[in-house]
Design a protein around this motif. Structure first.
Motif, PDB file in Angstrom:
ATOM      1  N   ASP A  61       0.797  -1.211  -0.167  1.00  0.00           N
ATOM      2  CA  ASP A  61      -0.072  -0.080   0.136  1.00  0.00           C
ATOM      3  C   ASP A  61       0.842   1.390  -0.011  1.00  0.00           C
ATOM      4  OD1 ASP A  61      -2.269  -1.473  -0.232  1.00  0.00           O
ATOM      5  OD2 ASP A  61      -2.763  -1.175   2.173  1.00  0.00           O
ATOM      6  N   ALA A  62       1.970   1.236   0.532  1.00  0.00           N
ATOM      7  CA  ALA A  62       3.095   2.363   0.504  1.00  0.00           C
ATOM      8  C   ALA A  62       3.750   2.439  -0.397  1.00  0.00           C
ATOM      9  CB  ALA A  62       4.008   2.197   1.829  1.00  0.00           C
ATOM     10  N   GLY A  63       3.621   1.439  -1.652  1.00  0.00           N
ATOM     11  CA  GLY A  63       4.635   1.429  -2.678  1.00  0.00           C
ATOM     12  C   GLY A  63       5.692   0.719  -3.028  1.00  0.00           C
ATOM     13  N   TRP A  64       5.964   0.004  -1.882  1.00  0.00           N
ATOM     14  CA  TRP A  64       7.098  -0.725  -1.804  1.00  0.00           C
ATOM     15  C   TRP A  64       7.081  -2.342  -2.682  1.00  0.00           C
ATOM     16  CZ3 TRP A  64      11.724   0.867   0.002  1.00  0.00           C
ATOM     17  CH2 TRP A  64      11.608   1.882   0.762  1.00  0.00           C
ATOM     18  N   VAL A  65       8.125  -2.665  -3.451  1.00  0.00           N
ATOM     19  CA  VAL A  65       8.038  -3.749  -4.298  1.00  0.00           C
ATOM     20  C   VAL A  65       8.142  -4.841  -3.264  1.00  0.00           C
ATOM     21  CG1 VAL A  65       8.813  -4.882  -6.141  1.00  0.00           C
ATOM     22  CG2 VAL A  65       8.661  -2.667  -6.259  1.00  0.00           C
ATOM     23  N   VAL A  66       7.319  -5.868  -3.124  1.00  0.00           N
ATOM     24  CA  VAL A  66       7.350  -6.877  -2.022  1.00  0.00           C
ATOM     25  C   VAL A  66       7.155  -8.177  -2.757  1.00  0.00           C
ATOM     26  CG1 VAL A  66       6.543  -7.786  -0.058  1.00  0.00           C
ATOM     27  CG2 VAL A  66       6.479  -5.289  -0.339  1.00  0.00           C
ATOM     28  N   LYS A  67       8.157  -9.418  -2.428  1.00  0.00           N
ATOM     29  CA  LYS A  67       7.590 -10.449  -3.094  1.00  0.00           C
ATOM     30  C   LYS A  67       7.702 -11.426  -1.789  1.00  0.00           C
ATOM     31  CE  LYS A  67      10.018 -14.189  -5.775  1.00  0.00           C
ATOM     32  NZ  LYS A  67      11.451 -14.396  -6.172  1.00  0.00           N
ATOM     33  N   LEU A  68       6.950 -12.460  -2.060  1.00  0.00           N
ATOM     34  CA  LEU A  68       6.644 -13.414  -0.851  1.00  0.00           C
ATOM     35  C   LEU A  68       7.248 -14.638  -1.397  1.00  0.00           C
ATOM     36  CD1 LEU A  68       5.027 -13.426   1.718  1.00  0.00           C
ATOM     37  CD2 LEU A  68       3.157 -15.031   0.091  1.00  0.00           C
ATOM     38  N   THR A  69       8.138 -15.352  -0.566  1.00  0.00           N
ATOM     39  CA  THR A  69       9.030 -16.605  -0.634  1.00  0.00           C
ATOM     40  C   THR A  69       8.854 -17.555   0.366  1.00  0.00           C
ATOM     41  OG1 THR A  69      10.802 -14.934  -1.637  1.00  0.00           O
ATOM     42  CG2 THR A  69      11.309 -17.249  -1.086  1.00  0.00           C
ATOM     43  N   GLU A  70       8.862 -18.795   0.048  1.00  0.00           N
ATOM     44  CA  GLU A  70       8.810 -19.690   1.297  1.00  0.00           C
ATOM     45  C   GLU A  70      10.299 -20.131   1.665  1.00  0.00           C
ATOM     46  OE1 GLU A  70       6.382 -22.759  -1.035  1.00  0.00           O
ATOM     47  OE2 GLU A  70       4.713 -22.074  -0.010  1.00  0.00           O
ATOM     48  N   VAL A  71      10.323 -20.208   2.688  1.00  0.00           N
ATOM     49  CA  VAL A  71      11.465 -20.422   3.284  1.00  0.00           C
ATOM     50  C   VAL A  71      11.572 -21.717   4.384  1.00  0.00           C
ATOM     51  CG1 VAL A  71      12.871 -18.415   2.973  1.00  0.00           C
ATOM     52  CG2 VAL A  71      11.690 -18.651   5.093  1.00  0.00           C
ATOM     53  N   VAL A  72      12.525 -22.271   4.563  1.00  0.00           N
ATOM     54  CA  VAL A  72      12.554 -23.385   5.645  1.00  0.00           C
ATOM     55  C   VAL A  72      13.334 -23.038   6.817  1.00  0.00           C
ATOM     56  CG1 VAL A  72      13.057 -25.836   5.845  1.00  0.00           C
ATOM     57  CG2 VAL A  72      12.084 -25.200   3.859  1.00  0.00           C
ATOM     58  N   ALA A  73      12.743 -23.329   8.159  1.00  0.00           N
ATOM     59  CA  ALA A  73      13.522 -23.005   9.276  1.00  0.00           C
ATOM     60  C   ALA A  73      14.232 -24.340   9.782  1.00  0.00           C
ATOM     61  CB  ALA A  73      12.677 -22.327  10.331  1.00  0.00           C
ATOM     62  N   VAL A  74      15.374 -24.531  10.048  1.00  0.00           N
ATOM     63  CA  VAL A  74      16.111 -25.631  10.835  1.00  0.00           C
ATOM     64  C   VAL A  74      16.629 -25.315  12.088  1.00  0.00           C
ATOM     65  CG1 VAL A  74      17.973 -27.168  10.453  1.00  0.00           C
ATOM     66  CG2 VAL A  74      16.718 -26.478   8.370  1.00  0.00           C
ATOM     67  N   ASP A  75      16.359 -26.089  12.799  1.00  0.00           N
ATOM     68  CA  ASP A  75      16.684 -25.871  14.367  1.00  0.00           C
ATOM     69  C   ASP A  75      18.010 -26.706  14.755  1.00  0.00           C
ATOM     70  OD1 ASP A  75      16.564 -25.320  17.313  1.00  0.00           O
ATOM     71  OD2 ASP A  75      15.630 -27.287  17.557  1.00  0.00           O
ATOM     72  N   VAL A  76      18.892 -25.968  14.916  1.00  0.00           N
ATOM     73  CA  VAL A  76      20.420 -26.472  15.396  1.00  0.00           C
ATOM     74  C   VAL A  76      20.973 -26.119  16.914  1.00  0.00           C
ATOM     75  CG1 VAL A  76      21.114 -26.662  13.006  1.00  0.00           C
ATOM     76  CG2 VAL A  76      21.782 -24.727  14.470  1.00  0.00           C
ATOM     77  N   GLU A  77      21.850 -26.873  17.350  1.00  0.00           N
ATOM     78  CA  GLU A  77      22.456 -26.480  18.573  1.00  0.00           C
ATOM     79  C   GLU A  77      23.337 -25.329  18.073  1.00  0.00           C
ATOM     80  OE1 GLU A  77      24.485 -29.178  21.254  1.00  0.00           O
ATOM     81  OE2 GLU A  77      23.550 -30.860  20.250  1.00  0.00           O
ATOM     82  N   ASP A  78      23.375 -24.367  19.045  1.00  0.00           N
ATOM     83  CA  ASP A  78      24.092 -22.931  18.520  1.00  0.00           C
ATOM     84  C   ASP A  78      25.583 -23.477  19.253  1.00  0.00           C
ATOM     85  OD1 ASP A  78      25.137 -20.703  18.175  1.00  0.00           O
ATOM     86  OD2 ASP A  78      24.074 -19.575  19.404  1.00  0.00           O
ATOM     87  N   ARG A  79      26.477 -24.356  18.508  1.00  0.00           N
ATOM     88  CA  ARG A  79      27.710 -24.450  18.940  1.00  0.00           C
ATOM     89  C   ARG A  79      28.675 -24.651  17.624  1.00  0.00           C
ATOM     90  NH1 ARG A  79      28.209 -29.315  16.905  1.00  0.00           N
ATOM     91  NH2 ARG A  79      26.404 -30.719  16.697  1.00  0.00           N
ATOM     92  N   PRO A  80      29.751 -24.565  17.644  1.00  0.00           N
ATOM     93  CA  PRO A  80      30.686 -25.104  16.620  1.00  0.00           C
ATOM     94  C   PRO A  80      30.501 -26.338  15.790  1.00  0.00           C
ATOM     95  CG  PRO A  80      32.069 -24.165  18.336  1.00  0.00           C
ATOM     96  CD  PRO A  80      30.568 -24.616  19.113  1.00  0.00           C
ATOM     97  N   GLY A  81      30.134 -26.285  14.642  1.00  0.00           N
ATOM     98  CA  GLY A  81      29.679 -27.387  13.859  1.00  0.00           C
ATOM     99  C   GLY A  81      28.348 -27.669  13.702  1.00  0.00           C
ATOM    100  N   GLY A  82      27.417 -27.083  14.313  1.00  0.00           N
ATOM    101  CA  GLY A  82      26.091 -27.094  14.000  1.00  0.00           C
ATOM    102  C   GLY A  82      25.445 -26.791  12.738  1.00  0.00           C
ATOM    103  N   LEU A  83      25.898 -25.693  12.178  1.00  0.00           N
ATOM    104  CA  LEU A  83      25.726 -25.411  10.813  1.00  0.00           C
ATOM    105  C   LEU A  83      26.187 -26.359   9.812  1.00  0.00           C
ATOM    106  CD1 LEU A  83      24.654 -23.588   8.385  1.00  0.00           C
ATOM    107  CD2 LEU A  83      26.490 -22.095   8.901  1.00  0.00           C
TER     108      LEU A  83
END
Length: 145
Positions: A61-83
């Motif tokens: 409505d304010a004139g911005w160009v917006v695109k909707l995208t499907e993404v996937v969220a993955v849960d990992v331990e926040d530690r070295p090697g998680g990613l």
């Protein structure tokens, strides 16, 4: 399993990033996460919010160009090697990653990895079969709000 992400296209000039964020703020829309990628001429603001339909409409409505995208969220331990473990599983399944970003969750030393896969449904199936925990939208919102 999939989340809706808004991508807002911005001119790359001083102060331009604040404008869409102020619009959302005035409507009481809280950002769950954001990522900004830019080139010399424009940027792409990627945001995840609970009320993505309202956010999309406010921005359009304010004139911005917006695109909707499907993404996937993955849960990992926040530690070295998680990613690395998730990326190794994605590599074994030959999943094509278009981009990703991450943020820490407020619970149990966990992090959320947000992925844009070329084939999100196939990615969900392959990651789950590899024992990777994917985060449903409500679970993700509850972890950060």
């Amino acid at each position: 399993m999939k989340l809706q992400q808004l991508s807002v296209f911005l001119e790359n000039r001083p102060g331009h990033l604040a404008e869409p964020l102020e619009l959302l703020s005035r409507q009481g829309i809280n950002l769950l996460n954001l990522s900004l990628a830019d080139t010399a001429e424009f940027g792409i603001l990627r945001i995840i919010v609970r009320d993505w339909q309202k956010a999309e409409q406010v921005l359009k409505d304010a004139g911005w160009v917006v695109k909707l995208t499907e993404v996937v969220a993955v849960d990992v331990e926040d530690r070295p090697g998680g990613l690395a473990e998730v990326l190794q599983a994605a590599g074994r399944a030959e999943l094509k990653i278009e981009y990703m970003y991450a943020f820490p969750l407020r619970r149990n030393d966990r992090a959320a990895l947000i992925f844009r896969f070329e084939q999100p449904d196939r990615a969900i199936e392959q990651l789950q079969s590899a024992g990777i925990h994917l985060i449903e939208a409500e679970e993700l919102f509850a972890a950060v709000e």
